[in-house]
Design a protein around this motif. Structure first.
Motif, PDB file in Angstrom:
ATOM      1  N   ALA A  50       0.822  -1.211   0.000  1.00 15.79           N
ATOM      2  CA  ALA A  50       0.000   0.000   0.000  1.00 15.79           C
ATOM      3  C   ALA A  50       0.853   1.257   0.000  1.00 15.79           C
ATOM      4  CB  ALA A  50      -0.932  -0.011   1.215  1.00 15.79           C
ATOM      5  N   LEU A  51       1.990   1.209   0.698  1.00 16.74           N
ATOM      6  CA  LEU A  51       2.892   2.351   0.717  1.00 16.74           C
ATOM      7  C   LEU A  51       3.412   2.656  -0.685  1.00 16.74           C
ATOM      8  CD1 LEU A  51       4.738   4.480   2.005  1.00 16.74           C
ATOM      9  CD2 LEU A  51       6.360   2.652   2.517  1.00 16.74           C
ATOM     10  N   PHE A  52       3.869   1.630  -1.377  1.00 20.82           N
ATOM     11  CA  PHE A  52       4.380   1.835  -2.741  1.00 20.82           C
ATOM     12  C   PHE A  52       3.261   2.272  -3.686  1.00 20.82           C
ATOM     13  CE2 PHE A  52       7.581  -1.294  -1.127  1.00 20.82           C
ATOM     14  CZ  PHE A  52       8.664  -0.435  -1.177  1.00 20.82           C
ATOM     15  N   ALA A  53       2.062   1.708  -3.485  1.00 19.34           N
ATOM     16  CA  ALA A  53       0.925   2.092  -4.327  1.00 19.34           C
ATOM     17  C   ALA A  53       0.535   3.542  -4.075  1.00 19.34           C
ATOM     18  CB  ALA A  53      -0.264   1.168  -4.047  1.00 19.34           C
ATOM     19  N   ALA A  54       0.583   3.969  -2.805  1.00 15.01           N
ATOM     20  CA  ALA A  54       0.224   5.350  -2.473  1.00 15.01           C
ATOM     21  C   ALA A  54       1.155   6.339  -3.164  1.00 15.01           C
ATOM     22  CB  ALA A  54       0.273   5.542  -0.956  1.00 15.01           C
ATOM     23  N   ARG A  55       2.419   6.006  -3.214  1.00  9.00           N
ATOM     24  CA  ARG A  55       3.363   6.888  -3.902  1.00  9.00           C
ATOM     25  C   ARG A  55       2.971   7.066  -5.361  1.00  9.00           C
ATOM     26  NH1 ARG A  55       9.097   4.365  -1.632  1.00  9.00           N
ATOM     27  NH2 ARG A  55       9.010   5.280   0.467  1.00  9.00           N
ATOM     28  N   LEU A  56       2.614   5.976  -6.008  1.00  8.20           N
ATOM     29  CA  LEU A  56       2.221   6.053  -7.417  1.00  8.20           C
ATOM     30  C   LEU A  56       0.917   6.817  -7.590  1.00  8.20           C
ATOM     31  CD1 LEU A  56       3.061   2.399  -8.531  1.00  8.20           C
ATOM     32  CD2 LEU A  56       4.348   4.468  -9.071  1.00  8.20           C
ATOM     33  N   ILE A  57      -0.048   6.547  -6.719  1.00  6.86           N
ATOM     34  CA  ILE A  57      -1.363   7.193  -6.835  1.00  6.86           C
ATOM     35  C   ILE A  57      -1.243   8.703  -6.675  1.00  6.86           C
ATOM     36  CG2 ILE A  57      -3.608   7.435  -5.698  1.00  6.86           C
ATOM     37  CD1 ILE A  57      -3.435   4.441  -5.043  1.00  6.86           C
ATOM     38  N   VAL A  58      -0.396   9.137  -5.767  1.00  6.13           N
ATOM     39  CA  VAL A  58      -0.244  10.569  -5.504  1.00  6.13           C
ATOM     40  C   VAL A  58       0.652  11.244  -6.536  1.00  6.13           C
ATOM     41  CG1 VAL A  58       0.669  12.255  -3.860  1.00  6.13           C
ATOM     42  CG2 VAL A  58      -0.683  10.325  -3.039  1.00  6.13           C
ATOM     43  N   GLN A  59       1.719  10.570  -6.932  1.00  5.32           N
ATOM     44  CA  GLN A  59       2.729  11.219  -7.765  1.00  5.32           C
ATOM     45  C   GLN A  59       2.458  11.141  -9.264  1.00  5.32           C
ATOM     46  OE1 GLN A  59       6.626   9.764  -6.535  1.00  5.32           O
ATOM     47  NE2 GLN A  59       6.053   9.906  -4.378  1.00  5.32           N
ATOM     48  N   LEU A  60       1.842  10.079  -9.730  1.00  2.75           N
ATOM     49  CA  LEU A  60       1.624   9.948 -11.178  1.00  2.75           C
ATOM     50  C   LEU A  60       0.789  11.086 -11.773  1.00  2.75           C
ATOM     51  CD1 LEU A  60       1.225   6.093 -11.773  1.00  2.75           C
ATOM     52  CD2 LEU A  60       2.997   7.621 -12.677  1.00  2.75           C
ATOM     53  N   PRO A  61      -0.295  11.528 -11.111  1.00  3.56           N
ATOM     54  CA  PRO A  61      -1.038  12.661 -11.685  1.00  3.56           C
ATOM     55  C   PRO A  61      -0.170  13.905 -11.857  1.00  3.56           C
ATOM     56  CG  PRO A  61      -2.369  11.562 -10.023  1.00  3.56           C
ATOM     57  CD  PRO A  61      -0.990  10.978  -9.928  1.00  3.56           C
ATOM     58  N   LEU A  62       0.745  14.148 -10.914  1.00  2.00           N
ATOM     59  CA  LEU A  62       1.637  15.294 -11.032  1.00  2.00           C
ATOM     60  C   LEU A  62       2.627  15.097 -12.170  1.00  2.00           C
ATOM     61  CD1 LEU A  62       2.382  15.876  -7.232  1.00  2.00           C
ATOM     62  CD2 LEU A  62       0.866  17.220  -8.712  1.00  2.00           C
ATOM     63  N   TYR A  63       3.024  13.847 -12.386  1.00  3.41           N
ATOM     64  CA  TYR A  63       3.932  13.551 -13.498  1.00  3.41           C
ATOM     65  C   TYR A  63       3.266  13.865 -14.830  1.00  3.41           C
ATOM     66  CZ  TYR A  63       6.254  10.667 -17.027  1.00  3.41           C
ATOM     67  OH  TYR A  63       6.851  10.210 -18.175  1.00  3.41           O
ATOM     68  N   PHE A  64       2.031  13.408 -14.991  1.00  2.58           N
ATOM     69  CA  PHE A  64       1.320  13.653 -16.246  1.00  2.58           C
ATOM     70  C   PHE A  64       0.964  15.125 -16.420  1.00  2.58           C
ATOM     71  CE2 PHE A  64       0.268   9.058 -15.657  1.00  2.58           C
ATOM     72  CZ  PHE A  64       0.921   8.606 -16.795  1.00  2.58           C
ATOM     73  N   ALA A  65       0.855  15.841 -15.297  1.00  5.23           N
ATOM     74  CA  ALA A  65       0.580  17.270 -15.369  1.00  5.23           C
ATOM     75  C   ALA A  65       1.854  18.075 -15.618  1.00  5.23           C
ATOM     76  CB  ALA A  65      -0.092  17.747 -14.082  1.00  5.23           C
ATOM     77  N   GLY A  66       3.016  17.415 -15.476  1.00  3.88           N
ATOM     78  CA  GLY A  66       4.289  18.090 -15.708  1.00  3.88           C
ATOM     79  C   GLY A  66       4.696  19.035 -14.603  1.00  3.88           C
ATOM     80  N   ASP A  67       4.138  18.842 -13.409  1.00  9.00           N
ATOM     81  CA  ASP A  67       4.463  19.714 -12.276  1.00  9.00           C
ATOM     82  C   ASP A  67       5.694  19.145 -11.560  1.00  9.00           C
ATOM     83  OD1 ASP A  67       4.572  21.327 -10.055  1.00  9.00           O
ATOM     84  OD2 ASP A  67       2.405  21.361  -9.748  1.00  9.00           O
ATOM     85  N   VAL A  68       6.862  19.504 -12.028  1.00  7.24           N
ATOM     86  CA  VAL A  68       8.111  18.936 -11.539  1.00  7.24           C
ATOM     87  C   VAL A  68       8.377  19.321 -10.080  1.00  7.24           C
ATOM     88  CG1 VAL A  68      10.614  18.861 -11.859  1.00  7.24           C
ATOM     89  CG2 VAL A  68       9.094  18.895 -13.846  1.00  7.24           C
ATOM     90  N   THR A  69       8.130  20.565  -9.730  1.00  2.30           N
ATOM     91  CA  THR A  69       8.405  21.020  -8.365  1.00  2.30           C
ATOM     92  C   THR A  69       7.552  20.266  -7.347  1.00  2.30           C
ATOM     93  OG1 THR A  69       9.007  23.233  -9.139  1.00  2.30           O
ATOM     94  CG2 THR A  69       8.405  22.990  -6.817  1.00  2.30           C
ATOM     95  N   ALA A  70       6.255  20.184  -7.601  1.00  2.66           N
ATOM     96  CA  ALA A  70       5.361  19.472  -6.679  1.00  2.66           C
ATOM     97  C   ALA A  70       5.698  17.990  -6.640  1.00  2.66           C
ATOM     98  CB  ALA A  70       3.905  19.669  -7.097  1.00  2.66           C
ATOM     99  N   LEU A  71       6.015  17.426  -7.791  1.00  2.00           N
ATOM    100  CA  LEU A  71       6.346  16.001  -7.871  1.00  2.00           C
ATOM    101  C   LEU A  71       7.597  15.694  -7.062  1.00  2.00           C
ATOM    102  CD1 LEU A  71       5.966  13.185  -9.015  1.00  2.00           C
ATOM    103  CD2 LEU A  71       7.085  13.936 -11.120  1.00  2.00           C
ATOM    104  N   GLY A  72       8.637  16.498  -7.232  1.00  2.00           N
ATOM    105  CA  GLY A  72       9.871  16.279  -6.491  1.00  2.00           C
ATOM    106  C   GLY A  72       9.695  16.459  -4.997  1.00  2.00           C
ATOM    107  N   THR A  73       8.894  17.453  -4.635  1.00  2.00           N
ATOM    108  CA  THR A  73       8.647  17.698  -3.207  1.00  2.00           C
ATOM    109  C   THR A  73       7.913  16.527  -2.572  1.00  2.00           C
ATOM    110  OG1 THR A  73       8.531  20.087  -3.610  1.00  2.00           O
ATOM    111  CG2 THR A  73       7.574  19.260  -1.555  1.00  2.00           C
ATOM    112  N   LEU A  74       6.879  16.038  -3.244  1.00  2.00           N
ATOM    113  CA  LEU A  74       6.117  14.911  -2.698  1.00  2.00           C
ATOM    114  C   LEU A  74       6.941  13.631  -2.676  1.00  2.00           C
ATOM    115  CD1 LEU A  74       2.483  15.363  -4.038  1.00  2.00           C
ATOM    116  CD2 LEU A  74       3.250  15.291  -1.670  1.00  2.00           C
TER     117      LEU A  74
END
Length: 250
Positions: free
Chosen positions: A197-221
């Motif tokens: 679940a921990l690894f899945a949570a990382r993907l669930i939270v971070q992938l939308p930011l990746y597709f949105a191209g928000d590098v700063t938010a993605l790196g911070t999270l």
């Protein structure tokens, strides 16, 4: 009378002495955990084990600083007109920091496994970003790692061969005997699911930011969901495993 020890070893005997696949996997996982300073058979405090597994203060810096440098440099160099930061400078400084940690360990003759791992990860991530010219692709290797680890842990739990149980069984000297204990099987099942679940949570939270191209938010999270989540999960796992194997009363 022929001594039994002088009897030739038959092929069936050799096969019987060979470890099964589950035992071999458990041994590999257990050895990796032991090298990382995680051994439930040791008499150590939870805080000490968690801190040691992260490599202490230096290990925390080696894990966090390269990614932090990338995010800070990329963010402060963002061009208001294009919305893009200086990718080359960000990646170069990030890799340089990881390389510096490795060099320091080599000079001081300290174990370099963690530092080299961080350097390789930084170089591979930089390669993804440079080949595509997209800073967000710097995080693709991390997504792959989370997906592989999460899937492996989930499958192991659902099939009754929890990877946590295999590692703990090796470290505690019982092999796969824990599978015959209903309580241990249940605990290892939920621990494997928790890590998945921990690894899945990382993907669930971070992938939308990746597709949105928000590098700063993605790196911070990525930083926030790294060691700050890893440490408590490791502590819970350590305590749960130790509770399954109470120490004998002296």
């Amino acid at each position: 009378m022929t001594d039994e020890r002088d009897r030739p070893v038959e092929p069936d005997d050799e096969r019987a002495q060979e470890p099964s696949a589950s035992e071999a996997i458990g041994a590999a996982l257990g050895q990796a955990a032991r090298r990382a300073g995680i051994d439930p058979s040791e008499q150590a405090s939870t805080g000490h084990v968690v801190w040691r597994s992260m490599g202490g203060f230096r290990g925390v810096l080696e894990s966090v600083l390269p990614g932090l440098v990338f995010i800070v440099v990329f963010t402060v160099t963002i061009d208001p007109g294009t919305g893009d930061g200086d990718l080359w400078l960000s990646l170069a400084l990030s890799v340089a920091v990881a390389g510096a940690f490795t060099l320091v360990r080599l000079i001081t003759r300290q174990p370099v496994t963690a530092a080299v791992g961080g350097l390789v990860a930084a170089v591979v991530a930089a390669g993804f970003a440079l080949l595509t010219g997209d800073a967000s692709n710097n995080f693709v290797p991390g997504f792959i790692t989370n997906a592989v680890y999460g899937t492996a842990l989930l499958v192991s739990a659902l099939t009754g061969w929890s990877l946590i149980g295999l590692a703990a069984g090796f470290l505690m000297g019982e092999g796969t005997a824990w599978r015959s204990d209903r309580r241990k099987r249940r605990v290892y099942f939920w621990l494997a699911l928790a890590w998945a679940a921990l690894f899945a949570a990382r993907l669930i939270v971070q992938l939308p930011l990746y597709f949105a191209g928000d590098v700063t938010a993605l790196g911070t999270l990525k930083l926030v969901m790294g060691l700050p989540l890893f440490a408590p999960m490791l502590a819970v796992t350590w305590l749960a495993v130790r509770a399954l194997y109470p120490r004998p009363v002296e």
